[in-house]
Design a protein around this motif. Structure first.
Motif, mmCIF file in Angstrom:
data_model
loop_
_atom_site.group_PDB
_atom_site.id
_atom_site.type_symbol
_atom_site.label_atom_id
_atom_site.label_comp_id
_atom_site.label_asym_id
_atom_site.label_seq_id
_atom_site.Cartn_x
_atom_site.Cartn_y
_atom_site.Cartn_z
ATOM 1 N N THR A 187 0.816 -1.220 0.000
ATOM 2 C CA THR A 187 0.000 0.000 0.000
ATOM 3 C C THR A 187 0.846 1.264 0.000
ATOM 4 N N ASP A 188 2.134 1.125 0.278
ATOM 5 C CA ASP A 188 3.007 2.296 0.321
ATOM 6 C C ASP A 188 3.661 2.536 -1.040
ATOM 7 N N ILE A 189 2.799 2.656 -2.067
ATOM 8 C CA ILE A 189 3.260 2.932 -3.420
ATOM 9 C C ILE A 189 2.350 3.995 -4.017
ATOM 10 N N HIS A 190 2.959 4.959 -4.680
ATOM 11 C CA HIS A 190 2.216 6.005 -5.383
ATOM 12 C C HIS A 190 2.515 5.833 -6.868
ATOM 13 N N VAL A 191 1.464 5.636 -7.666
ATOM 14 C CA VAL A 191 1.640 5.426 -9.100
ATOM 15 C C VAL A 191 0.841 6.477 -9.861
ATOM 16 N N ASP A 192 1.456 7.053 -10.863
ATOM 17 C CA ASP A 192 0.804 8.033 -11.734
ATOM 18 C C ASP A 192 1.267 7.731 -13.153
ATOM 19 N N SER A 193 0.723 8.444 -14.114
ATOM 20 C CA SER A 193 1.177 8.290 -15.493
ATOM 21 C C SER A 193 1.129 9.636 -16.195
ATOM 22 N N ALA A 194 1.888 9.720 -17.277
ATOM 23 C CA ALA A 194 1.967 10.949 -18.058
ATOM 24 C C ALA A 194 2.413 10.611 -19.472
ATOM 25 N N GLY A 195 2.329 11.602 -20.340
ATOM 26 C CA GLY A 195 2.774 11.443 -21.717
ATOM 27 C C GLY A 195 3.906 12.393 -22.036
ATOM 28 N N THR A 196 4.691 12.040 -23.043
ATOM 29 C CA THR A 196 5.754 12.942 -23.473
ATOM 30 C C THR A 196 5.202 14.010 -24.425
ATOM 31 N N ALA A 197 4.038 13.774 -25.005
ATOM 32 C CA ALA A 197 3.402 14.736 -25.909
ATOM 33 C C ALA A 197 2.174 15.354 -25.231
ATOM 34 N N ALA A 198 1.743 16.478 -25.752
ATOM 35 C CA ALA A 198 0.623 17.212 -25.151
ATOM 36 C C ALA A 198 -0.688 17.046 -25.921
ATOM 37 N N ALA A 199 -0.760 16.067 -26.801
ATOM 38 C CA ALA A 199 -1.897 15.933 -27.713
ATOM 39 C C ALA A 199 -3.235 15.640 -27.036
ATOM 40 N N HIS A 200 -3.233 15.026 -25.865
ATOM 41 C CA HIS A 200 -4.495 14.583 -25.251
ATOM 42 C C HIS A 200 -4.725 15.147 -23.854
ATOM 43 N N LEU A 201 -4.092 16.262 -23.524
ATOM 44 C CA LEU A 201 -4.184 16.823 -22.172
ATOM 45 C C LEU A 201 -5.629 16.887 -21.674
ATOM 46 N N GLY A 202 -5.833 16.388 -20.460
ATOM 47 C CA GLY A 202 -7.148 16.448 -19.830
ATOM 48 C C GLY A 202 -8.125 15.373 -20.255
ATOM 49 N N GLU A 203 -7.763 14.555 -21.234
ATOM 50 C CA GLU A 203 -8.677 13.515 -21.720
ATOM 51 C C GLU A 203 -8.660 12.293 -20.811
ATOM 52 N N ASP A 204 -9.780 11.566 -20.818
ATOM 53 C CA ASP A 204 -9.852 10.272 -20.140
ATOM 54 C C ASP A 204 -9.057 9.258 -20.950
ATOM 55 N N PRO A 205 -8.723 8.118 -20.339
ATOM 56 C CA PRO A 205 -8.062 7.065 -21.114
ATOM 57 C C PRO A 205 -8.933 6.627 -22.295
ATOM 58 N N ASP A 206 -8.298 6.091 -23.309
ATOM 59 C CA ASP A 206 -8.978 5.549 -24.479
ATOM 60 C C ASP A 206 -10.033 4.541 -24.020
ATOM 61 N N ASP A 207 -11.174 4.530 -24.699
ATOM 62 C CA ASP A 207 -12.270 3.611 -24.335
ATOM 63 C C ASP A 207 -11.817 2.162 -24.304
ATOM 64 N N ARG A 208 -10.896 1.797 -25.192
ATOM 65 C CA ARG A 208 -10.419 0.405 -25.243
ATOM 66 C C ARG A 208 -9.540 0.088 -24.034
ATOM 67 N N THR A 209 -8.795 1.076 -23.553
ATOM 68 C CA THR A 209 -8.005 0.903 -22.328
ATOM 69 C C THR A 209 -8.941 0.662 -21.156
ATOM 70 N N ILE A 210 -9.969 1.490 -21.063
ATOM 71 C CA ILE A 210 -10.949 1.361 -19.976
ATOM 72 C C ILE A 210 -11.646 0.001 -20.051
ATOM 73 N N ALA A 211 -12.025 -0.415 -21.259
ATOM 74 C CA ALA A 211 -12.722 -1.698 -21.432
ATOM 75 C C ALA A 211 -11.870 -2.871 -20.954
ATOM 76 N N VAL A 212 -10.582 -2.887 -21.335
ATOM 77 C CA VAL A 212 -9.694 -3.982 -20.924
ATOM 78 C C VAL A 212 -9.518 -3.970 -19.404
ATOM 79 N N CYS A 213 -9.354 -2.805 -18.828
ATOM 80 C CA CYS A 213 -9.213 -2.728 -17.369
ATOM 81 C C CYS A 213 -10.491 -3.201 -16.686
ATOM 82 N N ASN A 214 -11.637 -2.762 -17.172
ATOM 83 C CA ASN A 214 -12.913 -3.194 -16.573
ATOM 84 C C ASN A 214 -13.105 -4.695 -16.696
ATOM 85 N N THR A 215 -12.769 -5.266 -17.854
ATOM 86 C CA THR A 215 -12.888 -6.711 -18.068
ATOM 87 C C THR A 215 -12.052 -7.479 -17.044
#
Length: 156
Positions: free
Chosen positions: A33-61
């Motif tokens: 539980t003593d871990i902090h995880v985040d993510s980021a991109g090297t490009a600014a093309a999608h700032l503020g967007e939710d993850p891709d629907d397919r990413t969400i679908a695989v995680c939900n599955t």
């Protein structure tokens, strides 16, 4: 002591938010539980967007909670994270250029695939179908466990 990890891909809507969610989930499955995880991109093309629907679908599955708003890598990430894990060589090179300009960097900047013997990059599934996202998920599970084995210790 909390371990902090930033997972990085290009746009922060496919690989890195999935990697963030999977790494956090695999850690919790081990009771870490003593871990902090985040993510980021090297490009600014999608700032503020939710993850891709397919990413969400695989995680939900796979019953992996995911909630993220795309952001770009910041200079402060190099001083606030212990590990910055790049999805592929192109993003690793972009991070290495940034870290060389960042004063007081403490982060270990590595290809995430370097935690496994095959040293494989995570392929970008964006322009493909759902199958590519499933393969990225499976790779993220393996990489998460290899990372945790090395940094925290082998599963008991």
């Amino acid at each position: 002591m909390t371990i902090s990890v930033l997972v990085v891909c290009l746009g922060n809507i496919c690989r890195s938010p999935m990697g963030e969610a999977v790494l956090r989930n695999e850690a919790l499955k081990r009771g870490i539980t003593d871990i902090h995880v985040d993510s980021a991109g090297t490009a600014a093309a999608h700032l503020g967007e939710d993850p891709d629907d397919r990413t969400i679908a695989v995680c939900n599955t796979n019953k992996v909670p995911i909630s993220h708003s795309a952001r770009q890598v910041r200079a402060s990430d190099f001083t606030s994270f212990d590990y910055i894990l790049a999805a592929d060589g192109s993003n690793l090179r972009a991070l290495e250029r940034q870290v060389s300009q960042s004063e007081g960097s403490k982060a270990a900047v590595k290809l995430w695939g370097s935690y496994l013997p095959d040293n494989k990059p995570i392929p970008d599934p964006y322009y493909g179908g759902q199958d590519g996202f499933t393969k990225v998920y499976e790779q993220c599970v393996k990489l998460s466990n290899a990372f945790l084995d090395e940094v925290v210790g082998k599963e008991s």
